[in-house]
Design an enzyme around this catalytic site. Structure first.
Site, short mmCIF file in Angstrom:
data_model
loop_
_atom_site.label_atom_id
_atom_site.label_comp_id
_atom_site.label_asym_id
_atom_site.label_seq_id
_atom_site.Cartn_x
_atom_site.Cartn_y
_atom_site.Cartn_z
N HIS A 1 4.32 -8.66 2.65
CA HIS A 1 5.16 -9.82 2.36
C HIS A 1 6.47 -9.81 3.15
CE1 HIS A 1 6.94 -7.06 -0.77
NE2 HIS A 1 8.06 -7.73 -0.47
N ASP B 1 -0.78 -5.31 0.07
CA ASP B 1 0.63 -5.56 0.41
C ASP B 1 1.15 -4.50 1.37
OD1 ASP B 1 2.98 -6.96 0.52
OD2 ASP B 1 3.85 -6.01 -1.26
N SER C 1 12.04 -3.88 0.21
CA SER C 1 10.59 -3.89 0.39
C SER C 1 10.17 -3.29 1.72
CB SER C 1 10.05 -5.31 0.32
OG SER C 1 9.94 -5.73 -1.00
#
Length: 480
Positions: free
Chosen positions: A208, A241, A323
């Site tokens: 993402h 992910d 992230s």
């Protein structure tokens, strides 16, 4: 359990010191933009924590399209790029491929309490400035006998950092981390983190974080020393992910971070997270492993897609922009990739951006390493599957094989792994090996911790009786 990725683009860190306390307050930066997350189905495996939005439940057959919609509750990509949002919850069914109806609630107005909080904060800063000035004046007037302070003999830069201390671990690891900026051809994107995977210039991060730049756009990675490199996406896995990018004209002196063994991690172990929270590059936070094998279904809050993992939970502060960054153990070994957070619905301070409340989730490095190597070698992810459609309803009774498959297909693939193992529609899977399965998303996350061809023991209930069967996991290539 559901969580969220970080959401909107995060503004860069300020390049100048803040104005004096009595100066006018600057307007708050805008929050980051939403990212993406998978849906439901078997083609892959299970995990499932939960997060923000509460979509309506659906018992109908899942949508035939791949990434399954986020399960009942979906944590947002917790450490995502400066463009990925809040946790979300979902519900519904999940097919042998994926898919379940998922309805997102209307986005909440970013106003309300935030303005009040910001106003109070400004007032507090002004009061603090006045108090500080008054305190200094009084101290100066009372200091008639000379100073009694004692100065250190050495400065911080000369102090030896013993091996094993946080400072020593960070000094060795920080040069091998990067701040990633990704933008689509239209300019939409955000900021995230990554780390050096090998000497060939491969950087591992979250899907993402780089999703906006997968089909064109701009992608760059900046090291703590300020050196910036253009990069390209080598491969990305929506369901896991995980993504791998490669630096263009990579330097010859890259130092890959040492990969640990996430299976050996214990609850209570110290953790160190490195990232760029809200665009503040090279930020370090510490904590512990709060839990292992936490089923998490993470979403960007938009309900488009969800990712599933059996995560390492940590209380190290993780925010949008973290992230893709490494979660290290006390020796500096990478034990996970920071990916999602459970967050409150209101980011506070008028930003509307989700933030850390001490519930962060990382993809175990053992799984991430396997996925990264597949992406480098083949450019596409490979998922383990059982070949059956399971419900995505958020229950505590297990993962139920649906009575109807995707698009009218069979709920159990004829000749597939589940069929060969004797599983039938209506069976409720309660354990995979020694892992308790409380829902479809949990099953998916757990399956994805395995590789195609692995043999597992399935415990299930049929007609009120508990049974077991041996099953060899099948495989599926790609996210579509």
């Amino acid at each position: 359990m559901s969580t969220e990725n970080e959401g909107t683009a995060v503004p860069p860190a300020p390049s100048a010191p803040p104005p004096p306390a009595d100066a006018p307050a600057a307007s708050a930066p805008q929050g980051a933009h939403p990212g993406s997350a998978p849906a439901a189905g078997d083609p892959y495996g299970p995990p499932a924590p939960q997060a923000h939005h509460d979509p309506g439940e659906s018992t109908s057959a899942p949508d035939p399209s791949w990434p399954p919609p986020p399960p009942p509750s979906t944590p947002a990509y917790g450490a995502g790029g400066a463009g990925h949002g809040a946790a979300g919850q979902g519900g519904g069914g999940w097919g042998a491929g994926w898919g379940a109806a998922h309805q997102q609630p209307a986005p909440k107005n970013g106003r309300g309490r935030g303005g009040l909080v910001a106003a109070v904060l400004v007032a507090a800063l002004v009061a603090g400035g006045l108090g500080g000035g008054l305190g200094y004046t009084l101290a100066r007037e009372n200091d008639s006998g000379g100073s009694t302070t004692v100065s250190a003999g050495t400065t911080g830069g000369n102090v030896k950092r013993d091996p094993g201390t946080v400072a020593a671990v960070v000094a060795a690891a920080l040069p091998s981390t990067v701040t990633i900026e990704a933008a689509s051809s239209s300019g939409e994107g955000g900021t995230g983190t990554g780390f050096v995977f090998d000497k060939q210039g491969h950087i591992v991060t979250n899907n993402h974080v780089v999703a906006e730049a997968v089909d064109g756009g701009n992608l760059s990675a900046t090291f703590p020393d300020g050196k910036k490199y253009e990069a390209e996406v080598v491969g990305n896995a929506q369901g896991y992910d995980v993504a791998v990018i490669k630096l263009k004209n990579a330097p010859s002196d890259l130092k890959p971070l040492t990969l640990g063994n996430s299976d050996d991690v214990a609850v209570g172990d110290s953790t160190i997270a490195i990232g760029a929270p809200f665009g503040l590059s090279d930020t370090v936070t510490t904590g512990i492993i709060s839990a292992k094998n936490r089923p998490v279904a993470s979403s960007d809050g938009s309900g488009s897609k969800a990712s599933y993992m059996s995560a390492l939970q940590t209380d190290a502060s993780i925010n949008p922009g973290n992230s893709g960054g490494p979660l290290l153990d006390a020796q500096g070994n990478v034990i996970g990739i920071n990916s999602a957070i459970q967050s409150t619905s209101n980011g506070g301070f008028g930003t509307g951006q989700a933030g850390s409340i001490g519930l962060g989730f990382a993809i175990p490095i053992n799984q991430a390493k396997y996925v990264a190597q597949e992406l480098i070698e083949n450019g596409k992810p490979v998922y383990a599957k059982i070949g059956a459609s399971v419900s995505l309803e958020d229950t505590t009774n297990g993962a139920k094989i649906t009575e109807q498959g995707v698009g009218g297909t069979e709920p159990v693939d004829p000749g597939g792994p589940a069929d060969k193992a004797g599983l039938k529609p209506g069976d409720v899977i309660t354990k995979l090996d020694d892992r308790v399965i409380d829902s479809g998303p949990t099953l998916i996350g757990e399956i994805w911790t395995h590789k195609p061809g692995d043999e597992v023991t399935i415990t299930y209930e049929r007609g009120g009786k508990e049974r077991t069967t041996e099953l060899t996991l099948g495989s599926r290539v790609g996210d579509s």
